[in-house]
Design a protein around this motif. Sequence first.
Motif, PDB file in Angstrom:
ATOM      1  N   LYS A 314       0.812  -1.213   0.000  1.00 29.60           N
ATOM      2  CA  LYS A 314       0.000   0.000   0.000  1.00 29.60           C
ATOM      3  C   LYS A 314       0.850   1.270   0.000  1.00 29.60           C
ATOM      4  O   LYS A 314       0.402   2.321  -0.424  1.00 29.60           O
ATOM      5  CB  LYS A 314      -0.932  -0.003   1.205  1.00 29.60           C
ATOM      6  N   THR A 315       2.088   1.146   0.520  1.00 30.61           N
ATOM      7  CA  THR A 315       2.957   2.325   0.591  1.00 30.61           C
ATOM      8  C   THR A 315       3.968   2.384  -0.545  1.00 30.61           C
ATOM      9  O   THR A 315       4.849   3.248  -0.557  1.00 30.61           O
ATOM     10  CB  THR A 315       3.715   2.321   1.917  1.00 30.61           C
ATOM     11  N   ALA A 316       3.878   1.443  -1.500  1.00 33.53           N
ATOM     12  CA  ALA A 316       4.884   1.339  -2.554  1.00 33.53           C
ATOM     13  C   ALA A 316       4.603   2.321  -3.701  1.00 33.53           C
ATOM     14  O   ALA A 316       3.456   2.615  -4.032  1.00 33.53           O
ATOM     15  CB  ALA A 316       4.934  -0.082  -3.082  1.00 33.53           C
ATOM     16  N   HIS A 317       5.650   2.796  -4.322  1.00 35.46           N
ATOM     17  CA  HIS A 317       5.563   3.631  -5.527  1.00 35.46           C
ATOM     18  C   HIS A 317       4.936   2.803  -6.654  1.00 35.46           C
ATOM     19  O   HIS A 317       5.143   1.591  -6.737  1.00 35.46           O
ATOM     20  CB  HIS A 317       6.972   4.103  -5.910  1.00 35.46           C
ATOM     21  N   PRO A 318       4.175   3.434  -7.556  1.00 35.22           N
ATOM     22  CA  PRO A 318       3.501   2.670  -8.630  1.00 35.22           C
ATOM     23  C   PRO A 318       4.461   1.876  -9.502  1.00 35.22           C
ATOM     24  O   PRO A 318       4.072   0.880 -10.095  1.00 35.22           O
ATOM     25  CB  PRO A 318       2.772   3.755  -9.430  1.00 35.22           C
ATOM     26  N   GLN A 319       5.739   2.284  -9.621  1.00 32.44           N
ATOM     27  CA  GLN A 319       6.694   1.572 -10.471  1.00 32.44           C
ATOM     28  C   GLN A 319       7.560   0.594  -9.680  1.00 32.44           C
ATOM     29  O   GLN A 319       8.572   0.124 -10.189  1.00 32.44           O
ATOM     30  CB  GLN A 319       7.592   2.582 -11.205  1.00 32.44           C
ATOM     31  N   LEU A 320       7.160   0.294  -8.462  1.00 27.00           N
ATOM     32  CA  LEU A 320       7.856  -0.723  -7.668  1.00 27.00           C
ATOM     33  C   LEU A 320       7.078  -2.019  -7.721  1.00 27.00           C
ATOM     34  O   LEU A 320       5.855  -2.025  -7.507  1.00 27.00           O
ATOM     35  CB  LEU A 320       8.019  -0.261  -6.213  1.00 27.00           C
ATOM     36  N   LYS A 321       7.782  -3.117  -7.991  1.00 29.45           N
ATOM     37  CA  LYS A 321       7.167  -4.441  -8.068  1.00 29.45           C
ATOM     38  C   LYS A 321       7.634  -5.274  -6.877  1.00 29.45           C
ATOM     39  O   LYS A 321       8.834  -5.458  -6.677  1.00 29.45           O
ATOM     40  CB  LYS A 321       7.568  -5.136  -9.369  1.00 29.45           C
ATOM     41  N   ILE A 322       6.677  -5.784  -6.089  1.00 26.74           N
ATOM     42  CA  ILE A 322       6.958  -6.552  -4.877  1.00 26.74           C
ATOM     43  C   ILE A 322       6.525  -7.991  -5.107  1.00 26.74           C
ATOM     44  O   ILE A 322       5.442  -8.242  -5.669  1.00 26.74           O
ATOM     45  CB  ILE A 322       6.220  -5.942  -3.669  1.00 26.74           C
ATOM     46  N   ASN A 323       7.352  -8.944  -4.676  1.00 30.12           N
ATOM     47  CA  ASN A 323       7.017 -10.358  -4.873  1.00 30.12           C
ATOM     48  C   ASN A 323       5.920 -10.800  -3.908  1.00 30.12           C
ATOM     49  O   ASN A 323       5.489 -10.048  -3.022  1.00 30.12           O
ATOM     50  CB  ASN A 323       8.261 -11.235  -4.722  1.00 30.12           C
ATOM     51  N   ASN A 324       5.475 -12.045  -4.082  1.00 29.81           N
ATOM     52  CA  ASN A 324       4.365 -12.567  -3.269  1.00 29.81           C
ATOM     53  C   ASN A 324       4.761 -12.728  -1.806  1.00 29.81           C
ATOM     54  O   ASN A 324       3.918 -12.641  -0.911  1.00 29.81           O
ATOM     55  CB  ASN A 324       3.881 -13.906  -3.821  1.00 29.81           C
ATOM     56  N   GLU A 325       6.040 -13.021  -1.516  1.00 26.30           N
ATOM     57  CA  GLU A 325       6.478 -13.174  -0.136  1.00 26.30           C
ATOM     58  C   GLU A 325       6.663 -11.838   0.587  1.00 26.30           C
ATOM     59  O   GLU A 325       6.981 -11.807   1.777  1.00 26.30           O
ATOM     60  CB  GLU A 325       7.798 -13.953  -0.083  1.00 26.30           C
ATOM     61  N   LEU A 326       6.521 -10.719  -0.159  1.00 23.65           N
ATOM     62  CA  LEU A 326       6.616  -9.379   0.410  1.00 23.65           C
ATOM     63  C   LEU A 326       7.989  -9.103   1.037  1.00 23.65           C
ATOM     64  O   LEU A 326       8.110  -8.397   2.029  1.00 23.65           O
ATOM     65  CB  LEU A 326       5.517  -9.154   1.468  1.00 23.65           C
ATOM     66  N   ASN A 327       9.049  -9.684   0.425  1.00 22.24           N
ATOM     67  CA  ASN A 327      10.398  -9.448   0.945  1.00 22.24           C
ATOM     68  C   ASN A 327      11.372  -9.009  -0.145  1.00 22.24           C
ATOM     69  O   ASN A 327      12.565  -8.875   0.118  1.00 22.24           O
ATOM     70  CB  ASN A 327      10.928 -10.700   1.645  1.00 22.24           C
ATOM     71  N   THR A 328      10.891  -8.786  -1.377  1.00 20.29           N
ATOM     72  CA  THR A 328      11.748  -8.367  -2.484  1.00 20.29           C
ATOM     73  C   THR A 328      11.036  -7.277  -3.273  1.00 20.29           C
ATOM     74  O   THR A 328       9.833  -7.404  -3.580  1.00 20.29           O
ATOM     75  CB  THR A 328      12.074  -9.552  -3.406  1.00 20.29           C
ATOM     76  N   VAL A 329      11.767  -6.221  -3.617  1.00 14.58           N
ATOM     77  CA  VAL A 329      11.209  -5.113  -4.383  1.00 14.58           C
ATOM     78  C   VAL A 329      12.189  -4.731  -5.483  1.00 14.58           C
ATOM     79  O   VAL A 329      13.405  -4.737  -5.278  1.00 14.58           O
ATOM     80  CB  VAL A 329      10.899  -3.916  -3.462  1.00 14.58           C
ATOM     81  N   VAL A 330      11.646  -4.405  -6.678  1.00 11.84           N
ATOM     82  CA  VAL A 330      12.465  -4.007  -7.813  1.00 11.84           C
ATOM     83  C   VAL A 330      11.780  -2.842  -8.528  1.00 11.84           C
ATOM     84  O   VAL A 330      10.539  -2.800  -8.631  1.00 11.84           O
ATOM     85  CB  VAL A 330      12.699  -5.208  -8.764  1.00 11.84           C
ATOM     86  N   ALA A 331      12.570  -1.875  -8.997  1.00  7.64           N
ATOM     87  CA  ALA A 331      12.039  -0.728  -9.732  1.00  7.64           C
ATOM     88  C   ALA A 331      11.886  -1.078 -11.212  1.00  7.64           C
ATOM     89  O   ALA A 331      12.817  -1.610 -11.818  1.00  7.64           O
ATOM     90  CB  ALA A 331      12.949   0.487  -9.558  1.00  7.64           C
ATOM     91  N   THR A 332      10.704  -0.811 -11.790  1.00 13.78           N
ATOM     92  CA  THR A 332      10.409  -1.122 -13.197  1.00 13.78           C
ATOM     93  C   THR A 332       9.916   0.126 -13.926  1.00 13.78           C
ATOM     94  O   THR A 332       9.511   1.120 -13.298  1.00 13.78           O
ATOM     95  CB  THR A 332       9.348  -2.232 -13.276  1.00 13.78           C
ATOM     96  N   ARG A 333       9.932   0.050 -15.240  1.00 14.22           N
ATOM     97  CA  ARG A 333       9.420   1.163 -16.052  1.00 14.22           C
ATOM     98  C   ARG A 333       7.903   1.187 -16.085  1.00 14.22           C
ATOM     99  O   ARG A 333       7.284   2.230 -16.259  1.00 14.22           O
ATOM    100  CB  ARG A 333       9.965   1.054 -17.479  1.00 14.22           C
ATOM    101  N   GLU A 334       7.289   0.014 -15.939  1.00 11.57           N
ATOM    102  CA  GLU A 334       5.834  -0.059 -15.994  1.00 11.57           C
ATOM    103  C   GLU A 334       5.241   0.294 -14.636  1.00 11.57           C
ATOM    104  O   GLU A 334       5.789  -0.063 -13.598  1.00 11.57           O
ATOM    105  CB  GLU A 334       5.368  -1.466 -16.397  1.00 11.57           C
ATOM    106  N   GLN A 335       4.099   0.974 -14.657  1.00  8.87           N
ATOM    107  CA  GLN A 335       3.393   1.306 -13.436  1.00  8.87           C
ATOM    108  C   GLN A 335       2.379   0.225 -13.128  1.00  8.87           C
ATOM    109  O   GLN A 335       1.710  -0.307 -14.017  1.00  8.87           O
ATOM    110  CB  GLN A 335       2.664   2.660 -13.585  1.00  8.87           C
TER     111      GLN A 335
END
Length: 490
Positions: A314-335
């Motif tokens: 809920k607090t993540a930037h629209p271009q941040l992708k978080i995995n299902n385990e909620l322990n990994t985040v990566v910045a992407t070009r897609e929102q």
Amino acid sequence: MDSAAINEELICAVCRDVFVEPVTLPCGHNYCNECVNQLKKSALGTTARGRSHYTCPLCLAPCETEIELKKNVVLHNIIEKICQQQLQPGANVFCSVCKGQQRAPAEKTCVSCGESYCSLHIMPHLENKFFLQHVLVSPTAETNRLCRDHGKELELYCKTDSTPLCVYCMLPSETKHLAGHDVVKLAEARHIVKEECLDKLGNIKENLSQVQGSLQKLDETASCSKDALEKQQQGYIGFLKKVKLFIDIEEKAWEKRFSVAKLQESGLIKHKAEKLEQLQTKLQEAVSAMEKALSNQDPVTLLQANEEITLDPKTAHPQLKINNELNTVVATREQSMEEPDCESSSSWFCVLGTGAFSTGLHCWEVTVRGLPSWAVGVAYRSISRDPPDSKLGSNDKAWALSYSKSRQHFCAQHNLLMYSFSVNKTPDKIGLFLDNDSGVLSFYDADLLECLYTFYCSFKAPVYPAFCPKFEKDTEFVTEAMRVRKSILF
């Protein structure tokens, strides 16, 4: 005179052996030349009117040491002739008891004793009742080929008792090897014994192979045990290093606090009483917290390092992708599609953790390998979502450590406080240590266990872990992700 008496006359009274180079004393008694020299040496300390002498061992007659004794040629020749007469077939077997250079030829060989004796030393076997049962034969050096009971050559073999026999052992009077015993010739027994030896050799080799296999398995087991122990040792060493790092951080924090307290006390004389009372209150609370923590013997509970750190989508930037385990985040070009109640930032690539910290000790680790720019830290829930205050660490609601690969430096920032520095090796993993009660937030290299920077602050509300996998907007997008995990103590 019989031969025994003659042989006795050829024995030296000193060495009790056959005469060797016999000499005659003035009293008429004969001794070996070497034995006389020994008598002279023993008498050198005895003097009488300046002239030394020694005495005859048999008649005690004195003899001057200066007299040059003559060799008894007759006695010497007699001994030579007797020795030549005894050198007959079988005479190359000498007496086992005689000593000296001229050992007498053996007259008999005792099969029971396994020794050969001359005419003098055979006397005990002829006179002593104890030796009457011994078997005497003609002189021979191969007593092991003779029967110990009859003195005859061994020609048979009893397979039942595994014993070699002579022909006399098979007489009716000898009942030991008759009834039910399997007796064969000694030549045939050689093949039988050889086959038995081959069977035993096979069993020994089989047992040896089993022992070697067991030793190999034991070596493998020992090697595995050694590897396991070394791995366990490394785990404990890592745990102890991490605990030491946390203790060092706490020690430096308290040193800073006391230093600041002293400066405030010297600079603000008017408010000294009030400041001391406030400091006393804080110290009492800190001492109470430390005593409570030190009373706990479990290091896992002490460090509270096993709590899970998860990301709040809920607090993540629209271009941040978080995995299902909620322990990994990566910045992407897609929102990503935002949820209706989304609290995400609209400008900076940040995301907060789901759990808030308001008291106690906490530590977690963040993998930043391969990221060109990043930032980690803690923030209040009420941190601004809009620029320019939404950048992690740029306001009074967040404390952050950031890194820029293009600038090759780190930056610790909180509101207007900013400190830049560099290190020799860029860490792949950043560890965070948070002490809410003492107001300490420390960043360290999780691999080398080296402290990078420490904030000394006072939290007015619960703080949340904050993560930014792309801190600078002009940096490129990469596939490497920022991974969050609890601090592993074991």
